[in-house]
Design an enzyme around this catalytic site. Sequence first.
Site, PDB file in Angstrom:
ATOM      1  N   LYS A 156     -15.851 -33.290  16.770  1.00 39.03           N
ATOM      2  CA  LYS A 156     -15.037 -34.020  17.525  1.00 39.03           C
ATOM      3  C   LYS A 156     -14.127 -33.105  18.630  1.00 39.03           C
ATOM      4  CE  LYS A 156     -11.046 -34.544  16.844  1.00 39.03           C
ATOM      5  NZ  LYS A 156      -9.755 -33.578  16.817  1.00 39.03           N
ATOM      6  N   ASP A 185     -16.198 -36.570  11.522  1.00 42.82           N
ATOM      7  CA  ASP A 185     -14.670 -36.756  11.638  1.00 42.82           C
ATOM      8  C   ASP A 185     -14.308 -36.386  10.241  1.00 42.82           C
ATOM      9  OD1 ASP A 185     -12.361 -38.132  11.155  1.00 42.82           O
ATOM     10  OD2 ASP A 185     -12.818 -39.507  12.756  1.00 42.82           O
ATOM     11  N   HIS A 186     -13.446 -35.012  10.153  1.00 43.51           N
ATOM     12  CA  HIS A 186     -13.143 -34.762   8.972  1.00 43.51           C
ATOM     13  C   HIS A 186     -12.263 -35.672   8.208  1.00 43.51           C
ATOM     14  CE1 HIS A 186      -9.267 -33.398  10.934  1.00 43.51           C
ATOM     15  NE2 HIS A 186      -8.886 -33.150   9.767  1.00 43.51           N
ATOM     16  N   GLU A 224       2.649 -35.689  12.491  1.00 43.86           N
ATOM     17  CA  GLU A 224       2.514 -33.959  12.287  1.00 43.86           C
ATOM     18  C   GLU A 224       3.823 -33.262  12.629  1.00 43.86           C
ATOM     19  OE1 GLU A 224      -1.331 -32.137  12.925  1.00 43.86           O
ATOM     20  OE2 GLU A 224      -1.394 -33.866  14.697  1.00 43.86           O
ATOM     21  N   ASP A 243      -7.438 -36.985  20.733  1.00 43.67           N
ATOM     22  CA  ASP A 243      -7.559 -36.143  19.753  1.00 43.67           C
ATOM     23  C   ASP A 243      -7.375 -36.611  18.324  1.00 43.67           C
ATOM     24  OD1 ASP A 243      -7.136 -33.452  18.555  1.00 43.67           O
ATOM     25  OD2 ASP A 243      -5.194 -33.524  18.340  1.00 43.67           O
ATOM     26  N   HIS A 248     -10.102 -40.200  14.358  1.00 40.37           N
ATOM     27  CA  HIS A 248      -9.488 -40.279  12.872  1.00 40.37           C
ATOM     28  C   HIS A 248      -8.773 -41.649  12.798  1.00 40.37           C
ATOM     29  CE1 HIS A 248     -10.214 -36.223  12.885  1.00 40.37           C
ATOM     30  NE2 HIS A 248      -9.278 -35.852  13.450  1.00 40.37           N
ATOM     31  N   LYS A 348       2.864 -35.291  17.795  1.00 45.19           N
ATOM     32  CA  LYS A 348       2.957 -33.672  17.186  1.00 45.19           C
ATOM     33  C   LYS A 348       4.685 -33.979  17.199  1.00 45.19           C
ATOM     34  CE  LYS A 348      -0.999 -31.940  17.874  1.00 45.19           C
ATOM     35  NZ  LYS A 348      -1.751 -31.618  16.661  1.00 45.19           N
ATOM     36  N   LYS A 353       5.075 -33.946   8.224  1.00 47.40           N
ATOM     37  CA  LYS A 353       3.436 -34.120   8.255  1.00 47.40           C
ATOM     38  C   LYS A 353       3.354 -35.309   7.048  1.00 47.40           C
ATOM     39  CE  LYS A 353      -1.027 -32.681   7.812  1.00 47.40           C
ATOM     40  NZ  LYS A 353      -1.731 -32.565   9.074  1.00 47.40           N
TER      41      LYS A 353
HETATM   42  N1  LIG Z   1      -9.489 -25.755  14.536  1.00 49.15           N
HETATM   43  C1  LIG Z   1      -9.258 -26.798  14.143  1.00 49.15           C
HETATM   44  O1  LIG Z   1      -8.725 -27.153  13.148  1.00 49.15           O
HETATM   45  C2  LIG Z   1     -10.464 -27.957  14.386  1.00 49.15           C
HETATM   46  C3  LIG Z   1     -11.250 -28.067  15.481  1.00 49.15           C
HETATM   47  N2  LIG Z   1     -11.883 -28.830  15.689  1.00 49.15           N
HETATM   48  C4  LIG Z   1     -13.276 -29.264  16.796  1.00 49.15           C
HETATM   49  O2  LIG Z   1     -13.870 -27.843  16.712  1.00 49.15           O
HETATM   50  C5  LIG Z   1     -14.261 -27.415  17.740  1.00 49.15           C
HETATM   51  C6  LIG Z   1     -13.938 -25.770  17.583  1.00 49.15           C
HETATM   52  O3  LIG Z   1     -12.698 -25.597  17.796  1.00 49.15           O
HETATM   53  P1  LIG Z   1     -11.936 -24.179  17.318  1.00 49.15           P
HETATM   54  O4  LIG Z   1     -12.685 -23.679  16.493  1.00 49.15           O
HETATM   55  O5  LIG Z   1     -10.449 -24.678  17.293  1.00 49.15           O
HETATM   56  O6  LIG Z   1     -11.939 -23.525  18.887  1.00 49.15           O
HETATM   57  P2  LIG Z   1     -11.859 -22.150  19.232  1.00 49.15           P
HETATM   58  O7  LIG Z   1     -11.151 -22.133  20.593  1.00 49.15           O
HETATM   59  O8  LIG Z   1     -11.147 -21.258  18.234  1.00 49.15           O
HETATM   60  O9  LIG Z   1     -13.294 -21.381  18.982  1.00 49.15           O
HETATM   61  C7  LIG Z   1     -14.152 -21.831  20.032  1.00 49.15           C
HETATM   62  C8  LIG Z   1     -15.580 -20.927  19.509  1.00 49.15           C
HETATM   63  O10 LIG Z   1     -16.413 -21.079  20.712  1.00 49.15           O
HETATM   64  C9  LIG Z   1     -17.001 -19.924  21.113  1.00 49.15           C
HETATM   65  N3  LIG Z   1     -17.381 -19.982  22.202  1.00 49.15           N
HETATM   66  C10 LIG Z   1     -16.756 -20.198  23.398  1.00 49.15           C
HETATM   67  N4  LIG Z   1     -17.666 -19.961  24.399  1.00 49.15           N
HETATM   68  C11 LIG Z   1     -18.895 -19.647  23.899  1.00 49.15           C
HETATM   69  C12 LIG Z   1     -20.051 -19.206  24.650  1.00 49.15           C
HETATM   70  N5  LIG Z   1     -20.101 -19.163  26.068  1.00 49.15           N
HETATM   71  N6  LIG Z   1     -21.118 -18.721  23.839  1.00 49.15           N
HETATM   72  C13 LIG Z   1     -21.056 -18.705  22.426  1.00 49.15           C
HETATM   73  N7  LIG Z   1     -19.802 -19.229  22.094  1.00 49.15           N
HETATM   74  C14 LIG Z   1     -18.719 -19.504  22.565  1.00 49.15           C
HETATM   75  C15 LIG Z   1     -16.097 -18.778  20.672  1.00 49.15           C
HETATM   76  O11 LIG Z   1     -16.653 -17.466  20.250  1.00 49.15           O
HETATM   77  P3  LIG Z   1     -16.384 -16.405  21.413  1.00 49.15           P
HETATM   78  O12 LIG Z   1     -15.001 -16.364  22.062  1.00 49.15           O
HETATM   79  O13 LIG Z   1     -16.628 -15.190  20.387  1.00 49.15           O
HETATM   80  O14 LIG Z   1     -17.662 -16.383  22.189  1.00 49.15           O
HETATM   81  C16 LIG Z   1     -15.303 -19.272  19.527  1.00 49.15           C
HETATM   82  O15 LIG Z   1     -15.881 -18.983  18.291  1.00 49.15           O
HETATM   83  C17 LIG Z   1     -13.798 -28.130  18.815  1.00 49.15           C
HETATM   84  O16 LIG Z   1     -14.609 -29.146  19.184  1.00 49.15           O
HETATM   85  C18 LIG Z   1     -12.584 -28.719  17.888  1.00 49.15           C
HETATM   86  O17 LIG Z   1     -12.020 -29.918  18.738  1.00 49.15           O
HETATM   87  C19 LIG Z   1     -11.944 -30.134  14.947  1.00 49.15           C
HETATM   88  C20 LIG Z   1     -11.087 -30.268  13.974  1.00 49.15           C
HETATM   89  C21 LIG Z   1     -10.291 -29.367  13.548  1.00 49.15           C
HETATM   90  O1  LIG Z   2      -8.663 -33.286  14.372  1.00 52.65           O
HETATM   91  C1  LIG Z   2      -7.320 -32.948  14.316  1.00 52.65           C
HETATM   92  O2  LIG Z   2      -6.900 -32.955  13.264  1.00 52.65           O
HETATM   93  C2  LIG Z   2      -5.699 -32.489  13.078  1.00 52.65           C
HETATM   94  C3  LIG Z   2      -5.011 -32.996  11.646  1.00 52.65           C
HETATM   95  O3  LIG Z   2      -5.875 -32.883  10.541  1.00 52.65           O
HETATM   96  P1  LIG Z   2      -5.294 -32.653   9.215  1.00 52.65           P
HETATM   97  O4  LIG Z   2      -6.380 -33.000   8.439  1.00 52.65           O
HETATM   98  O5  LIG Z   2      -4.761 -31.582   9.205  1.00 52.65           O
HETATM   99  O6  LIG Z   2      -4.283 -33.811   9.162  1.00 52.65           O
HETATM  100  C4  LIG Z   2      -4.667 -32.294  14.352  1.00 52.65           C
HETATM  101  O7  LIG Z   2      -3.784 -31.256  13.979  1.00 52.65           O
HETATM  102  C5  LIG Z   2      -5.151 -31.646  15.263  1.00 52.65           C
HETATM  103  O8  LIG Z   2      -4.832 -31.672  16.606  1.00 52.65           O
HETATM  104  C6  LIG Z   2      -6.741 -32.515  15.529  1.00 52.65           C
HETATM  105  O9  LIG Z   2      -7.602 -32.004  16.533  1.00 52.65           O
END
Ligand SMILES: NC(=O)C1=CN([C@@H]2O[C@H](COP(=O)(O)OP(=O)(O)OC[C@H]3O[C@@H](n4cnc5c(N)ncnc54)[C@H](OP(=O)(O)O)[C@@H]3O)[C@@H](O)[C@H]2O)C=CC1
Ligand SMILES: O=C1O[C@H](COP(=O)(O)O)[C@@H](O)[C@H](O)[C@H]1O
Length: 512
Positions: A156, A185-186, A224, A243, A248, A348, A353
């Site tokens: 998502k 959707d976690h 949060e 978001d 969720h 936020k 939380k």
């Molecule tokens: N972080 C979280 O807790 C949560 C995240 N999500 C979802 O997960 C997804 C990822 O989020 P998140 O990990 O936080 O994001 P980040 O920005 O931390 O990571 C993005 C990733 O995408 C890679 N990337 C970006 N552009 C390219 C490219 N052109 N080619 C290859 N790889 C690429 C980056 O690798 P590099 O820079 O090495 O290329 C990096 O590994 C999003 O959709 C987010 O909404 C959902 C729930 C919770």
């Molecule tokens: O997907 C998301 O969830 C987190 C909240 O998840 P939780 O499991 O820690 O409650 C939220 O912080 C974030 O903004 C959103 O992208």
Amino acid sequence: MEPHKKINQPTIVFIFGGSGDLNKRKLTPALYNLFADGHLPEMFLVVGLGRTDYSDTSFRNYLLKNLKTFSRRKVDAKLWKEFSQKIAYLDFDANVKNDYNKIGKLIEATEKKWKAAPDVLFYMAVSPAIVPPIVTSLSRLNICKQKNCSRIVVEKPFGHDLESARALNKLLLTYFDERQIYRIDHFLGKETVQNILALRFANALFEPIWNKRYIDYVQITAAESIGIEDRGDYYDKAGALRDMVQNHIIQLLCMIATEPPVSFEDNEVRNKKMDVLNAIRKIKKEEVSRYAVRGQYAGGWMKGKKVKSYLEEKHVAENSSTETFAAIKFYIDNWRWQNVPFYVRTGKYLPDKSTLIIIKFKEAPKFSFPAQATDNWKANKLIIRIQPEMDIRITFQAKIPGQEMLLAPVDMIFDYDESFKEAQPEAYETLLLDAMTGDATQFMRGDQVEKAWEIIMPVLDFWAEKKATDFPNYLPGSWGPDQSDALIATDGRSWDLVIPKNNAHADNRSKK
Ligand SMILES: NC(=O)C1=CN([C@@H]2O[C@H](COP(=O)(O)OP(=O)(O)OC[C@H]3O[C@@H](n4cnc5c(N)ncnc54)[C@H](OP(=O)(O)O)[C@@H]3O)[C@@H](O)[C@H]2O)C=CC1
Ligand SMILES: O=C1O[C@H](COP(=O)(O)O)[C@@H](O)[C@H](O)[C@H]1O
């Protein structure tokens, strides 16, 4: 003992975004714990992909460092050594056509080594914008629709709005069958969320009163106590509605409102949720201010620490109108829920939380006790605390011991830690295992995602057109803007207090 759900099929998991935040904080810890609990097959490989320069060894070291912080169980050196041999890294740029050949080659080489054709899971842990080019190029590898052995997990937010979600669904369905697509959707993997189905449908007690005749309102809060941290780049284009609410919170609402499924077959559960989504009353654009409230945090103090305003955060546009708080009143127009409001809110930098659902029942038809029995007459509530506290409580009136008929509200509590000794898996463990075993029950189908977008689009459109003039409008550590209280006060109600951590009753008890 063999775990109940054990994958026997050789499996490769490709994590696009292997160098990103989600992988280090959630996916690798989930896979490590699945490995430790014996769910993974002997022939298992997880491949992180990204542009960041890692070798297999430096990638493993980077993951280990984070695992120590984010794993629910302590990292065991011997176990890690064994698991880390199953981790590899591919230097990969989504925009470079040749890089996709590396994936094909790795699958071929692994198949040769294992002397068995693996199942392949593609996990899109990347921003929604680069999912379409990745999917299109992957299709050239001839391992998508053509082979039943491949599945794709899409994180998502699924698209940015209704139009882009429809386009993404269309694209995915060009190369994969619906049964191969896992829109994650976690929240649906959380123990306390899955338990809502058990509470409602494994007990005959609640069903007769689970309707408009007995329920006054439902409140869903996902509060949060953190700000947007370093996610300004993503968050400023998203906001609280995209978001948290589109996915969720609407999913939580579906769990509370759904009709009993005939079975737990994936499409049966999803059809029933779809019925709820179809019945949610459409908010017309001109009515948005009556049904929805937005907020953005100012600078201030949070638990004794000075924090920046949203507008001062990194990667946030000047004068951004992105909301960090949203509250909405939904109605579900069907026989069960007609005119029962579902008040939802998320934000936020709220005081704590706390994710919880409150179901408030109507008052007893007649108060037969003497007037002095209580000054704190409260209707019953069923409170489902999703996280971080995990319990279910029913509040009701009890007689205070003594010679007089005096009453006070008390709680009947089911606490997970007291009732069960079993370790609680993280949501991502449950959902990754489901995806690898082909169980889509707790994932969203394409029509569900589109319907959820359809529900919030009028609010998103109205807010996009009508820039907020009062931002920032709430202080860190508060429960959001005053309009959030007004939204519910116009119905003669108020947001219920969130129960503090010490489990004490949030309401003032009165003992005469
Ligand atoms: N972080 C979280 O807790 C949560 C995240 N999500 C979802 O997960 C997804 C990822 O989020 P998140 O990990 O936080 O994001 P980040 O920005 O931390 O990571 C993005 C990733 O995408 C890679 N990337 C970006 N552009 C390219 C490219 N052109 N080619 C290859 N790889 C690429 C980056 O690798 P590099 O820079 O090495 O290329 C990096 O590994 C999003 O959709 C987010 O909404 C959902 C729930 C919770
Ligand atoms: O997907 C998301 O969830 C987190 C909240 O998840 P939780 O499991 O820690 O409650 C939220 O912080 C974030 O903004 C959103 O992208």
